[in-house]
Design an enzyme around this catalytic site. Structure first.
Site, PDB file in Angstrom:
ATOM      1  N   LYS A   1      15.472  16.509 -22.102  1.00 45.55           N
ATOM      2  CA  LYS A   1      14.897  16.296 -23.448  1.00 45.55           C
ATOM      3  C   LYS A   1      15.788  16.919 -24.529  1.00 45.55           C
ATOM      4  O   LYS A   1      15.333  17.659 -25.421  1.00 45.55           O
ATOM      5  CB  LYS A   1      13.449  16.803 -23.540  1.00 45.55           C
ATOM      6  CG  LYS A   1      12.468  15.637 -23.506  1.00 45.55           C
ATOM      7  CD  LYS A   1      11.047  15.992 -23.714  1.00 45.55           C
ATOM      8  CE  LYS A   1      10.389  15.194 -24.821  1.00 45.55           C
ATOM      9  NZ  LYS A   1      10.645  13.759 -24.849  1.00 45.55           N
TER      10      LYS A   1
HETATM   11  N1  PMP Z   1      10.952   9.513 -20.438  1.00 46.35           N
HETATM   12  C1  PMP Z   1      11.456   9.786 -21.651  1.00 46.35           C
HETATM   13  C2  PMP Z   1      12.856   9.390 -21.943  1.00 46.35           C
HETATM   14  C3  PMP Z   1      10.658  10.398 -22.627  1.00 46.35           C
HETATM   15  O1  PMP Z   1      11.158  10.677 -23.839  1.00 46.35           O
HETATM   16  C4  PMP Z   1       9.316  10.728 -22.311  1.00 46.35           C
HETATM   17  C5  PMP Z   1       8.439  11.377 -23.354  1.00 46.35           C
HETATM   18  N2  PMP Z   1       8.465  12.768 -23.287  1.00 46.35           N
HETATM   19  C6  PMP Z   1       8.841  10.448 -21.030  1.00 46.35           C
HETATM   20  C7  PMP Z   1       9.682   9.833 -20.110  1.00 46.35           C
HETATM   21  C8  PMP Z   1       7.440  10.817 -20.614  1.00 46.35           C
HETATM   22  O2  PMP Z   1       7.356  12.198 -20.373  1.00 46.35           O
HETATM   23  P1  PMP Z   1       5.992  12.991 -20.616  1.00 46.35           P
HETATM   24  O3  PMP Z   1       4.969  12.297 -19.791  1.00 46.35           O
HETATM   25  O4  PMP Z   1       6.280  14.354 -20.144  1.00 46.35           O
HETATM   26  O5  PMP Z   1       5.694  12.896 -22.051  1.00 46.35           O
END
Ligand code: PMP
Length: 324
Positions: A159
């Site tokens: 992230k």
């Molecule tokens: N993949 C990406 C590239 C994302 O940006 C996100 C959003 N955070 C997710 C998957 C989903 O992750 P999460 O369920 O932890 O929000």
């Protein structure tokens, strides 16, 4: 400059509660030039009957954030617990009686030129009123010509701010081409994930998702869906590589993420999935997820932090934990 967010909302910036209009960074900030920040996304869902705002798995998000910050040697000194308290305090100060989204951001804050990093780190927590992220209907997804970034270029699980150029390119192209969301393949040609979400496929009676070594973000919603699938639907999720053509032959597809929740995909690259209708596993998962995050399922209250009650308890325990 057009500001799309109310500039009077209270944010937490460099250790202080401030109106958003006063939380500003300088033009030479390292992260602005080189993408050296790590962010998170956390949801808060309003439960009207209980007059409570439920933060969804905030501790897991903050733990992931602090770990990911380590990839860039960014130090967030506060514990995950304290970050949860600050977030609840933000909900209280802003008196949010609505669904919200929380955006933690930690970044390299030195103001000078050059990629070299040093120890100047800063972080901010912003909480905003926030509705649905994707259209509330079966989605049309398009496989992107952009490949998902590789772990040994920029870790997708991190992230990391700069890495989101990859998501922006794919998502922007997809929208200009008339799709609702982009699906990205990784360098080995397997399906990785959506631009801002993970992907699940139902095929031949199995619920399948790419494994964490396919250049995906290790989604917290992905983990919640896996738990719901097993405990509520008796489905154990298979983690394996997914070929592009399997998307076209799948029985059901859905996306998961903090912002998107559980979002059904009913067409991929102009081919109908599940006859163009939302499939049975998907709609059941959507229902379960919504009920869980709004606090309607007692078994999943463990995922939720009641923002208002927790701040009240903190005050009762020994005066104010946080100075207002
Ligand atoms: N993949 C990406 C590239 C994302 O940006 C996100 C959003 N955070 C997710 C998957 C989903 O992750 P999460 O369920 O932890 O929000």
């Amino acid at each position: 400059m057009k500001a799309e967010v109310d500039q009077n909302i209270i944010v937490y910036f460099r250790g202080e509660y401030l109106p958003l209009s006063q939380a500003r960074v300088g033009i030479l900030t390292h992260a602005l030039h080189y993408g050296t920040g790590v962010f998170e996304g956390i949801r808060g869902y309003w439960n009207d009957a209980e007059q409570e705002l439920f933060l969804v798995r905030p501790r897991e998000h903050y733990e992931r954030w602090k770990q990911n910050c380590g990839l860039l040697h960014i130090d967030v000194p506060e514990s995950a617990e304290h970050l949860c308290e600050i977030t609840a305090e933000l909900a209280l100060r802003n008196a949010f009686h609505t669904d919200i989204y929380i955006r933690p951001l930690a970044y390299k804050s030195a103001e000078r030129v050059g990629v070299r990093t040093d120890d100047y780190d800063a972080f901010a927590l912003v909480a905003l009123p926030f509705g649905a992220y994707l259209p509330d209907r079966g989605l049309h997804a398009g496989v992107s010509a952009w490949r998902r970034i590789n772990d040994n270029a920029i870790p997708a699980r991190g992230k990391i701010c700069g890495a989101y150029v990859n998501s922006v390119l794919a998502s922007d192209d997809a929208r200009r081409a008339g799709f609702d969301e982009a699906l990205l393949l990784n360098e080995s040609g397997h399906v990785a994930e959506g631009a801002t979400c993970n992907l699940f496929m139902v095929r031949k009676g199995q619920l399948i998702t790419p494994s964490v070594t396919e250049n995906i973000l290790e989604g917290i919603t992905r983990a919640s869906v896996m738990e719901l699938a097993w405990h509520q639907l008796g489905l154990s999720v298979v983690e394996r590589p997914i070929d592009r053509s399997e998307l076209y032959l799948s029985d059901e597809l859905f996306l998961t993420g903090t912002a998107v929740g559980v979002a059904p995909v009913v067409r991929v690259d102009h081919r109908p999935v599940s006859g163009g209708e939302v499939g049975a596993v998907t709609s059941e998962m959507q229902r379960l997820y919504v009920d869980a995050v709004r606090g309607y399922l007692p078994a999943y209250r463990k995922w939720l932090l009641p923002a208002f009650a927790s701040q009240q308890q903190a005050e009762e325990r020994g005066g104010q934990l946080l100075k207002r």
